[in-house]
Design a protein around this motif. Structure first.
Motif, short mmCIF file in Angstrom:
data_model
loop_
_atom_site.label_atom_id
_atom_site.label_comp_id
_atom_site.label_asym_id
_atom_site.label_seq_id
_atom_site.Cartn_x
_atom_site.Cartn_y
_atom_site.Cartn_z
N THR A 367 0.83 -1.21 0.00
CA THR A 367 0.00 0.00 0.00
C THR A 367 0.86 1.25 0.00
O THR A 367 0.55 2.24 -0.70
CB THR A 367 -0.94 -0.01 1.21
OG1 THR A 367 -1.78 -1.17 1.14
CG2 THR A 367 -1.80 1.24 1.27
N GLU A 371 0.48 3.98 -3.04
CA GLU A 371 -0.06 5.28 -2.65
C GLU A 371 0.99 6.39 -2.76
O GLU A 371 0.65 7.54 -3.05
CB GLU A 371 -0.63 5.20 -1.24
CG GLU A 371 -1.93 4.41 -1.16
CD GLU A 371 -2.99 4.95 -2.11
OE1 GLU A 371 -3.42 6.09 -1.94
OE2 GLU A 371 -3.35 4.21 -3.06
N ARG A 389 -6.60 9.63 -8.27
CA ARG A 389 -7.11 8.36 -7.74
C ARG A 389 -8.50 8.06 -8.29
O ARG A 389 -8.80 6.92 -8.66
CB ARG A 389 -7.12 8.41 -6.21
CG ARG A 389 -5.71 8.32 -5.59
CD ARG A 389 -5.70 8.67 -4.12
NE ARG A 389 -4.44 8.34 -3.47
CZ ARG A 389 -3.34 9.10 -3.51
NH1 ARG A 389 -3.36 10.26 -4.18
NH2 ARG A 389 -2.24 8.71 -2.90
N SER A 451 -4.31 8.51 1.44
CA SER A 451 -4.14 7.07 1.27
C SER A 451 -5.51 6.47 1.07
O SER A 451 -6.34 6.46 1.99
CB SER A 451 -3.45 6.46 2.50
OG SER A 451 -3.37 5.06 2.38
N PHE A 453 -7.07 2.93 0.22
CA PHE A 453 -6.46 1.61 0.27
C PHE A 453 -7.50 0.51 0.34
O PHE A 453 -8.68 0.74 0.66
CB PHE A 453 -5.58 1.50 1.52
CG PHE A 453 -6.35 1.18 2.78
CD1 PHE A 453 -6.32 -0.10 3.32
CD2 PHE A 453 -7.15 2.13 3.39
CE1 PHE A 453 -7.06 -0.40 4.44
CE2 PHE A 453 -7.89 1.83 4.52
CZ PHE A 453 -7.85 0.56 5.06
N THR A 632 -10.42 5.47 3.21
CA THR A 632 -9.66 6.66 2.80
C THR A 632 -9.16 7.36 4.06
O THR A 632 -9.95 7.67 4.96
CB THR A 632 -10.52 7.61 1.97
OG1 THR A 632 -10.92 6.96 0.77
CG2 THR A 632 -9.75 8.88 1.63
#
Length: 814
Positions: A367, A371, A389, A451, A453, A632
């Protein structure tokens, strides 16, 4: 349903928080002896001789033994995950016999009547070492430059594992945007509140081993394999365990040796590690070098991702060491769609403490990489990081979705989690403040980190683990016993070490059986009480073990339904079960409570033909798929450009963990995970010198943050139930750790973009931030890469202030 979803306070906390419980070190059998281990001061050396004569003469000493004394019975510690057919797995004796390969490896032990006598006697053992070259640097170790960890292998490479999907050449060919980066996942030391501890009590030919372990069932089996003591002669008990985070997902040499000592001496034998001892010898986490190449279109769409990974195994392969980076292989693509993906991992031996599972186990590393790359892509394209994103993630209407890494994500809604996080974070307001600070050349710059993920957890479908060469399955077992009085005992194979099983499992059982929460007792962690189980790791407890319990409860109701129908002289299909009571459909006054049915079964006076006098039930659950929590996380960090100090101003985490059994437990798991992920970003690092000596052996050297070092978190949830289990749960134990590290580092780097900085190696300590800034200014002054137009996510750029004095020697508090 009155319990599932209720914010019930954990029933086990009264004894855990006050310490009125059984930790392994609290257990004091009569006549117990204490063991202390002499550990190698060298990272790599031959053992020429070991003289224990003087140590045996010390007061209180019962025995002193060396690796040679154990050579015929100690076997080799197991590696259960040979990830390739040609993997190199060296022998791993619990106590070194001829050669030591990391500082801290045991070479002798003293058994004495108390702990202090045992430790004092260690000073009298004389070991003659012939030092060999330390192998510390992975990139040099790959080429055999500087020596071999295991000379008999002829290489420092344990394995090469490759996964490819899609046409990578086409994805990279003529790609408008290609980003290449090298990131280092620093080595971490799991720092559980309770140190490791082992107590082995012999009882004739049987042995009871108490251990602060996450895996009593796996440990029992592996002890039998290693020592050749029959498995049915070994009982393993994990009492209350004060944290693990993966570090107690292990079969340690100390466990094997305590068992052998108890057998040899016929007395209980106990060992409890010190904190510095644990820092050297409890397996470490992370330690990867990532070389990454991402290709994209000018509109931001990802074409391909190539990952070349070096993973430090340390000196030996422990229980699941090789599999940790392989778990990450399926997560480097994150929540994003792409045309091609290539992953190559090489496992490398070094003369350092072995690595293995640490909270997240491969998923945080993956991750972090994707990211960080998404932020770099946003800068390259002058796009907001959120926007880039959005252009790549899997939309909610596309689920279930088969990823480029071959997994099928069953459910999710990244849009909803992100929108909620942005609102709570006040994203636009913070971006405006950031632009203002840059315009004013404020010495304290504001950075915003993102981030978004997902993770694979609920480990795991057994057939998938089998396809990855894992040595066991991923099922879990549960039993439900309804006592004659109507009280309930739940037996779970999932062994907690702080997750709140006793509360959450009681909530599930109370709802499914319609009994009061207080009437449910949860039993765990003892192979004599719970003989079947695959234990606790990988956020699997609820998504696998909790579902096994759910199914066992339903079996109890089905059994009771048959007897209730008999008692009510009705057909089973005509009965309804609600609130702990069976009733005839349409005739509510005609019914029997579960307790009445159980009492009738116990009496056995009037049972249907062929029915046993019991409604107890077992269930084993093996999921068809992993579960995929997501979320998030947004971080705002203030970075002082004069001192390098980083202060986290605000942090928002919106997670989707499917159906929530207990929101208070979820909050606690998220908060704890955030602390560990932030710690990697800003504070923690296991450091070795060139000779292979660990220099961070104490809490004064290895910086673990306290509550005072962390911000107040804002947390929230969205909910898309998992489709892989009837509870709809996904798992939460690792989410905070996985998501938070890239969010924080992205924020730090974002604050420093105007100064030509595109990476700060972790941990982002004040000194490291300060030095990175100075190096970037040096490159700019020398005509190298400097300030880039549009840096900072499309919000404009600023030049490094040139009119303020620069510090020349201060580097912050770290």
């Amino acid at each position: 349903m009155t319990e599932v979803g209720a914010p019930r306070r954990r029933s086990e906390d009264d004894r855990l928080v006050t310490g009125r419980t059984r930790w392994t070190d609290n257990i004091q059998p009569q006549g117990a002896l204490h063991v202390a281990f002499l550990r190698s001061p060298h990272a790599h050396a031959r053992i020429e001789s070991v003289d224990v004569t003087e140590a045996r003469r010390r007061p209180g000493v019962v025995a002193v033994l060396t690796g040679a004394d154990f050579a015929g019975e100690q076997g080799s510690l197991p590696c259960a995950w040979p990830v390739t057919e040609d993997i190199r797995i060296p022998d791993h004796p619990p106590m070194a016999v001829e050669e030591v390969r990391y500082a801290g490896e045991p070479v002798a032990c003293v058994v004495a009547r108390d702990r202090y006598a045992a430790v004092d006697a260690l000073e009298e053992i004389d070991v003659d070492y012939a030092p060999l070259p330390a192998v510390v640097d992975m990139e040099r170790a790959v080429q055999g430059d500087g020596g071999l960890v295991h000379e008999s292998l002829g290489t420092n490479e344990s394995f090469t594992w490759v996964f490819e999907n899609g046409d990578m050449d086409a994805a990279m060919r003529d790609a408008p945007v290609v980003i290449e980066r090298r990131y280092v996942q620093q080595r971490l030391i799991p720092t559980a509140m309770e140190p490791r501890a082992v107590l082995c009590v012999p009882e004739g030919d049987d042995f009871t081993l108490y251990s602060a372990t996450q895996i009593p069932h796996i440990l029992r089996l592996m002890l039998a394999v290693v020592t050749e003591i029959p498995e049915h002669r070994i009982r393993v008990v994990a009492p209350d365990v004060g944290g693990g985070f993966g570090s107690k997902l292990q079969v340690y040499g100390e466990e094997v040796l305590c068992l052998l000592l108890a057998r040899r001496l016929g007395r209980p034998v106990k060992w409890t590690e010190s904190r510095s001892e644990g820092n050297m010898t409890t397996h470490h986490g992370r330690d990867q070098i990532q070389r990454l190449t991402l290709a994209a279109e000018r509109d931001g769409r990802i074409r391909g991702l190539k990952v070349d990974l070096l993973a430090d195994m340390g000196a030996y392969l422990m229980l699941v060491t090789p599999g940790i980076p392989i778990l990450g292989a399926f997560m480097f693509n994150g929540i994003y769609k792409m045309d091609a993906y290539s992953f190559t991992c090489r496992g490398i031996f070094t003369t350092k403490t072995p690595t293995d599972a640490y909270r997240g186990a491969g998923r945080p590393e993956a991750t972090y990489a994707i990211e960080r790359l998404m932020d770099e892509l946003a800068v390259e394209l002058d796009l907001d990081p959120i926007e880039v994103r959005r252009r790549n993630w899997i939309r909610h209407e596309e689920f279930p979705y088969e990823t480029i890494a071959g997994l099928t994500y069953d459910s999710g809604n990244y849009e909803a989690a992100t929108d909620r996080a942005l609102a709570l974070f006040e994203y636009d307001k913070l971006r405006a403040e950031q632009a203002d600070r840059r315009e004013r050349n404020d010495p304290v710059q504001l950075g915003i980190g993102t981030s978004t993920f997902t993770e694979m957890c609920g480990l795991a479908p057994s057939r998938v683990l089998g396809s990855l060469s894992y040595g066991a399955g991923g099922w879990e077992h549960a039993s439900v016993r309804v006592l004659p009085s109507g009280k309930v005992e739940v037996v779970t194979g999932s062994s907690p070490h702080g997750q709140g099983h006793e509360t959450a499992w009681a909530q599930i059982a109370a709802d499914r059986l319609g009994v009061p929460f207080e009437d449910v007792k949860v039993l765990h962690g003892d192979t004599a009480v719970s003989p079947k189980g695959m234990d606790t790791y990988g956020s699997r407890s609820l998504a696998v073990g909790g579902v096994a319990l759910y199914n066992a409860c339903d079996k109890v109701v089905d059994k009771a339904r048959r007897l209730a129908a008999h008692l009510l002289e009705a057909g089973e299909q005509d009965l309804e079960f609600s609130g702990g009571r069976f009733s005839v459909r349409g005739v509510a006054e005609e019914g029997r409570t579960l307790q009445e049915v159980v009492t009738a079964a116990f009496a056995a006076h009037d049972l249907p033909d062929g029915m046993e006098p019991s409604v107890d039930a077992d269930a084993t659950f093996d999921p068809e798929n992993f579960s995929f929590p997501h979320g998030t996380h947004l971080c705002a960090a203030e970075v002082d450009t004069e001192t390098g100090m980083v202060r986290l101003r605000s942090y928002v985490a919106v997670d989707d963990v499917g159906k929530v059994v207990n929101p208070l437990i979820v909050e606690g798991q998220v908060h704890g995970g955030l602390a560990q992920g932030i710690a990697q970003a800003l504070y923690e690092e296991a450091v070795y010198d060139a000779e292979g000596n660990l220099t961070t052996t104490t809490m004064a050297d290895y910086l673990v943050p306290s509550a005072a070092d962390l911000p107040e978190f804002t947390t929230d949830r969205t909910e898309t139930p998992a489709t892989s289990n009837p509870l709809g749960v996904k798992g939460v134990g690792e989410a905070g750790t996985i998501a938070s590290t890239p969010a924080v580092v992205n924020a730090v780097v974002d604050a420093l973009r105007p100064y030509g900085v595109d990476d700060v190696p972790m941990p982002c300590s004040p000194e490291r931030v300060w030095r990175t800034l100075r190096e970037a200014q040096g490159r700019s002054a020398g005509g190298g890469s400097g300030v880039q137009p549009g840096a900072g996510g499309g919000l404009g750029s600023a030049s490094p202030p040139a009119d303020r004095p620069r510090p020349t020697s201060r580097g912050g508090a770290q």
